[in-house]
Motif scaffolding. Structure first.
Motif, short mmCIF file in Angstrom:
data_model
loop_
_atom_site.label_atom_id
_atom_site.label_comp_id
_atom_site.label_asym_id
_atom_site.label_seq_id
_atom_site.Cartn_x
_atom_site.Cartn_y
_atom_site.Cartn_z
N ALA A 207 -8.27 33.94 5.18
CA ALA A 207 -9.01 32.73 5.54
C ALA A 207 -8.12 31.80 6.35
CB ALA A 207 -9.51 32.03 4.29
N GLY A 208 -8.70 31.23 7.40
CA GLY A 208 -7.95 30.37 8.30
C GLY A 208 -7.34 31.09 9.47
N GLY A 209 -7.37 32.41 9.44
CA GLY A 209 -6.79 33.21 10.51
C GLY A 209 -7.75 33.42 11.66
N SER A 210 -7.32 34.23 12.61
CA SER A 210 -8.08 34.49 13.83
C SER A 210 -8.20 35.98 14.10
CB SER A 210 -7.40 33.82 15.03
OG SER A 210 -7.34 32.43 14.89
N LEU A 211 -9.29 36.34 14.75
CA LEU A 211 -9.51 37.70 15.22
C LEU A 211 -10.26 37.64 16.54
CD1 LEU A 211 -10.75 39.90 12.20
CD2 LEU A 211 -8.63 40.21 13.51
N GLY A 212 -10.03 38.65 17.38
CA GLY A 212 -10.79 38.74 18.62
C GLY A 212 -11.53 40.06 18.67
N LEU A 213 -12.78 40.01 19.07
CA LEU A 213 -13.59 41.22 19.24
C LEU A 213 -13.88 41.41 20.72
CD1 LEU A 213 -16.30 40.71 16.45
CD2 LEU A 213 -14.05 41.78 16.25
N SER A 214 -14.02 42.65 21.10
CA SER A 214 -14.44 42.95 22.47
C SER A 214 -15.50 44.03 22.44
CB SER A 214 -13.26 43.37 23.34
OG SER A 214 -12.71 44.58 22.87
N CYS A 215 -16.33 44.05 23.47
CA CYS A 215 -17.43 45.01 23.57
C CYS A 215 -17.59 45.36 25.04
CB CYS A 215 -18.71 44.41 23.01
SG CYS A 215 -20.19 45.37 23.32
N ALA A 216 -17.39 46.63 25.34
CA ALA A 216 -17.47 47.10 26.72
C ALA A 216 -18.70 47.96 26.90
CB ALA A 216 -16.22 47.89 27.08
N ALA A 217 -19.45 47.67 27.96
CA ALA A 217 -20.64 48.45 28.29
C ALA A 217 -20.30 49.45 29.38
CB ALA A 217 -21.75 47.52 28.76
N SER A 218 -20.89 50.62 29.27
CA SER A 218 -20.69 51.66 30.28
C SER A 218 -21.97 52.47 30.45
CB SER A 218 -19.53 52.58 29.89
OG SER A 218 -19.83 53.27 28.69
N GLY A 219 -22.03 53.21 31.53
CA GLY A 219 -23.22 54.03 31.79
C GLY A 219 -23.85 53.68 33.12
N ASN A 220 -25.12 53.98 33.22
CA ASN A 220 -25.84 53.78 34.48
C ASN A 220 -26.33 52.33 34.60
OD1 ASN A 220 -25.51 56.54 34.96
ND2 ASN A 220 -27.45 57.02 33.97
N ILE A 221 -25.37 51.44 34.64
CA ILE A 221 -25.70 50.01 34.63
C ILE A 221 -26.03 49.53 36.04
CG2 ILE A 221 -24.83 47.69 34.16
CD1 ILE A 221 -22.98 49.05 32.04
N TYR A 222 -27.14 48.84 36.15
CA TYR A 222 -27.48 48.16 37.40
C TYR A 222 -27.11 46.69 37.30
CZ TYR A 222 -30.21 46.44 41.34
OH TYR A 222 -30.59 45.84 42.52
N ARG A 223 -27.56 46.07 36.23
CA ARG A 223 -27.21 44.67 35.98
C ARG A 223 -27.38 44.38 34.50
NH1 ARG A 223 -30.91 42.01 38.82
NH2 ARG A 223 -32.22 41.43 37.05
N ILE A 224 -26.40 43.68 33.93
CA ILE A 224 -26.51 43.24 32.55
C ILE A 224 -26.93 41.79 32.54
CG2 ILE A 224 -25.32 42.88 30.36
CD1 ILE A 224 -23.45 45.15 31.06
N ASN A 225 -27.95 41.46 31.78
CA ASN A 225 -28.38 40.07 31.65
C ASN A 225 -27.60 39.42 30.51
OD1 ASN A 225 -30.16 40.40 33.79
ND2 ASN A 225 -31.82 41.04 32.45
N ALA A 226 -28.14 39.38 29.34
CA ALA A 226 -27.46 38.74 28.22
C ALA A 226 -26.63 39.74 27.43
CB ALA A 226 -28.46 38.07 27.28
N MET A 227 -25.51 39.27 26.93
CA MET A 227 -24.70 40.02 25.97
C MET A 227 -24.45 39.10 24.78
SD MET A 227 -21.92 41.96 28.41
CE MET A 227 -21.65 43.35 27.30
N LEU B 144 -15.44 37.96 21.74
CA LEU B 144 -15.70 36.93 20.74
C LEU B 144 -14.37 36.56 20.11
CD1 LEU B 144 -17.99 35.30 19.32
CD2 LEU B 144 -17.86 37.00 17.48
N GLN B 145 -13.92 35.36 20.36
CA GLN B 145 -12.70 34.86 19.73
C GLN B 145 -13.10 34.07 18.50
OE1 GLN B 145 -9.49 35.49 20.37
NE2 GLN B 145 -8.99 34.26 18.56
N MET B 146 -12.60 34.48 17.36
CA MET B 146 -12.97 33.87 16.09
C MET B 146 -11.74 33.21 15.49
SD MET B 146 -15.37 36.94 14.58
CE MET B 146 -14.02 38.12 14.52
N ASN B 147 -11.82 31.90 15.33
CA ASN B 147 -10.73 31.12 14.77
C ASN B 147 -11.16 30.47 13.46
OD1 ASN B 147 -9.13 31.66 17.09
ND2 ASN B 147 -10.09 29.94 18.15
N ASN B 148 -10.17 30.08 12.67
CA ASN B 148 -10.45 29.42 11.40
C ASN B 148 -11.50 30.20 10.60
OD1 ASN B 148 -10.34 27.52 9.35
ND2 ASN B 148 -11.77 26.11 10.36
N LEU B 149 -11.26 31.47 10.44
CA LEU B 149 -12.22 32.33 9.77
C LEU B 149 -12.35 31.97 8.30
CD1 LEU B 149 -11.28 35.61 11.59
CD2 LEU B 149 -13.62 34.77 11.33
N LYS B 150 -13.56 32.15 7.78
CA LYS B 150 -13.88 31.83 6.40
C LYS B 150 -14.37 33.11 5.70
CE LYS B 150 -15.41 27.22 7.80
NZ LYS B 150 -16.55 26.25 7.78
#
Length: 124
Positions: free
Chosen positions: A14-34, A80-86
């Motif tokens: 608790a109180g620490g930090s973590l970072g998440l990442s998510c990479a999209a691949s494939g036959n992408i034309y355009r990504i709207n929301a993530m 997603l950068q997560m700080n002050n985790l609970k």
């Protein structure tokens, strides 16, 4: 097809930090929301934060001021950068993306996909 691959979960105090990442691949034309969603044991999946292709964001009240979502459109990646985790942040975190993919010559179709999830555990 479009696939999402998440990384970065783990165990943190608790109180620490973590970072998440998510990479999209494939036959992408355009990504709207993530976005990032989470599901704790026995609870429904909920929105954590999301970001449009133009950079507009929204997030759950419970994470405002602690979590930050960002995006690299050139890499089709959301972070997603997560700080002050609970301890209540403990959950499986899922990435989601929607947009348009290439389905043929000069043809696009829409898509909405989820990642496989990554576990975040916050100890007290």
């Amino acid at each position: 097809q479009v696939q999402l691959v998440e990384s970065g979960g783990g165990l943190v105090q608790a109180g620490g930090s973590l970072g998440l990442s998510c990479a999209a691949s494939g036959n992408i034309y355009r990504i709207n929301a993530m976005g990032w969603y989470r599901q704790a044991p026995g609870k429904q999946r909920e929105l954590v934060a999301r970001i449009t292709s133009g950079g507009s964001t929204d997030s759950a009240d419970s994470v405002k001021g602690r979590f930050a979502i960002s995006r690299d459109n050139a890499k089709n990646t959301v972070y997603l950068q997560m700080n002050n985790l609970k301890p209540e942040d403990t959950a499986a975190y899922y990435c989601k993306a929607n947009g348009w993919m290439v389905v043929g010559e000069n043809r696009q179709g829409n898509f909405e996909v989820w990642g496989q999830g990554t576990l975040v555990t916050v100890s007290s």
